[in-house]
Enzyme design. Structure first.
Site, PDB file in Angstrom:
ATOM      1  N   GLN A 119       0.827  -1.196   0.000  1.00 23.50           N
ATOM      2  CA  GLN A 119       0.000   0.000   0.000  1.00 23.50           C
ATOM      3  C   GLN A 119       0.869   1.258   0.000  1.00 23.50           C
ATOM      4  O   GLN A 119       0.346   2.357  -0.168  1.00 23.50           O
ATOM      5  CB  GLN A 119      -0.909   0.013   1.224  1.00 23.50           C
ATOM      6  CG  GLN A 119      -1.907  -1.136   1.276  1.00 23.50           C
ATOM      7  CD  GLN A 119      -2.663  -1.158   2.591  1.00 23.50           C
ATOM      8  OE1 GLN A 119      -2.183  -1.704   3.579  1.00 23.50           O
ATOM      9  NE2 GLN A 119      -3.836  -0.560   2.610  1.00 23.50           N
ATOM     10  N   HIS A 137      -1.269   1.352  -4.608  1.00 20.38           N
ATOM     11  CA  HIS A 137      -1.659   2.755  -4.439  1.00 20.38           C
ATOM     12  C   HIS A 137      -0.760   3.711  -5.212  1.00 20.38           C
ATOM     13  O   HIS A 137      -0.777   4.914  -4.943  1.00 20.38           O
ATOM     14  CB  HIS A 137      -1.666   3.120  -2.955  1.00 20.38           C
ATOM     15  CG  HIS A 137      -2.789   2.480  -2.200  1.00 20.38           C
ATOM     16  ND1 HIS A 137      -2.788   2.326  -0.827  1.00 20.38           N
ATOM     17  CD2 HIS A 137      -3.958   1.933  -2.629  1.00 20.38           C
ATOM     18  CE1 HIS A 137      -3.900   1.720  -0.447  1.00 20.38           C
ATOM     19  NE2 HIS A 137      -4.624   1.472  -1.536  1.00 20.38           N
ATOM     20  N   CYS A 145      -0.231  10.396 -16.808  1.00 21.90           N
ATOM     21  CA  CYS A 145      -1.071  11.264 -17.623  1.00 21.90           C
ATOM     22  C   CYS A 145      -2.502  10.742 -17.538  1.00 21.90           C
ATOM     23  O   CYS A 145      -2.784   9.643 -18.018  1.00 21.90           O
ATOM     24  CB  CYS A 145      -0.612  11.294 -19.076  1.00 21.90           C
ATOM     25  SG  CYS A 145      -1.712  12.283 -20.144  1.00 21.90           S
ATOM     26  N   CYS A 164       2.653  15.885 -21.115  1.00 29.86           N
ATOM     27  CA  CYS A 164       2.803  14.434 -21.264  1.00 29.86           C
ATOM     28  C   CYS A 164       3.663  14.147 -22.489  1.00 29.86           C
ATOM     29  O   CYS A 164       3.361  14.628 -23.594  1.00 29.86           O
ATOM     30  CB  CYS A 164       1.436  13.778 -21.423  1.00 29.86           C
ATOM     31  SG  CYS A 164       1.522  12.007 -21.826  1.00 29.86           S
TER      32      CYS A 164
END
Length: 271
Positions: A119, A137, A145, A164
């Site tokens: 996590q 996570h 992006c 991006c």
């Protein structure tokens, strides 16, 4: 290898008293080959990384709602980007502890299937050497992006409006799963748990879903379940056994037990 060798009495532990007579025979009948390990903030706290919820429910002095939601990113992108820039930069001053190192060694030495699901958004598992690793996570050292889904490593600061490189949209953001967003690789994680013989949770609160529900899936498929935590968690009663203490002590000791038991079972001298 017999699971009974994994669950020794050498630690301060709590076993579900209402099922103790039923659990022990089940362990004795089960061979451990496939393992899923869930790690949370408690494993990195001993390296100096703040746990997600500190005093007053704050994370590094901020309300979670102000730095870890899609709404926060839209309302104050400068604050959100600066927050994760600081967290990313802080990784340079922390290092893996014995718990990370022990899991990396288990990853290298264990011959069966093994998945470490973390996590945590830090890179301490990787720096310790773990390879069979999933970040559910997201990662501080990654950019995302939201328009095209392109994801790439990121070491330095990430300013709002960054372009991006894949689609040229000025929308790059930290590759962090915010509250209200779906964690990464859930299907792969659930498949691994469905096929595991042992599920281990290390340093987690047992209160944040969907990760808090993983032990229920493990119980449903008949896997042995073990919790290694500093204190009892919200989900401790759902584990076959909970060992309490610092991760830097409990995890290396458990890994040694597991590998020793496997070595004994595999040795021709034990047959």
């Amino acid at each position: 290898m017999q699971p009974a060798a994994i669950f020794s009495a050498s630690y301060r532990f709590h076993r579900r008293s209402t099922q103790a007579t039923e659990i022990a025979p089940a362990f004795a009948r089960t061979t451990i080959r496939n393992i899923v390990i869930l790690t949370g903030a408690g494993i990195s706290a001993e390296s100096g990384i703040a746990t997600f919820r500190g005093p007053g429910g704050l994370w590094e002095g901020h309300r979670v709602e102000d730095v870890c939601t899609p709404q926060a990113l839209r309302a104050d992108p400068d604050l959100v980007h600066r927050f994760y820039d600081l967290r990313r930069a802080a990784l340079g001053g922390v290092y893996p502890n014995p718990a990370h190192n022990a899991l990396a060694w288990l990853d290298t030495a264990w011959p069966g299937e093994l998945v470490i699901v973390t996590q945590n958004v830090d890179d301490l598992h990787e720096r310790a050497g773990a390879k069979r690793l999933l970040h559910m996570h997201g990662e501080l050292k990654s950019q995302l992006c939201p328009r095209c889904g392109d994801r790439r490593p990121r070491d330095g600061d990430l300013s709002p409006g960054s372009i991006c490189p894949a689609c040229a949209a000025p929308r790059l953001r930290p590759d962090i799963v915010f509250f209200g967003e779906m964690p990464y690789q859930m299907e792969r994680i659930e498949d691994a748990i469905a096929g595991c013989d042992l599920f281990v949770s290390i340093g987690t609160s047992g209160a944040v879903y969907p990760a808090a529900g993983f032990v229920e899936l493990a119980n449903h498929v008949g896997a042995a379940t073990l919790e290694l935590n500093l204190d009892r968690s919200a989900g401790s009663d759902r584990f076959d056994e909970s060992r309490l203490g610092p991760a830097s002590v409990l995890v290396p000791a458990w890994v040694d037990e597991l590998l020793s038991a496997h070595s004994t079972q595999s040795s021709p001298m034990s047959r």
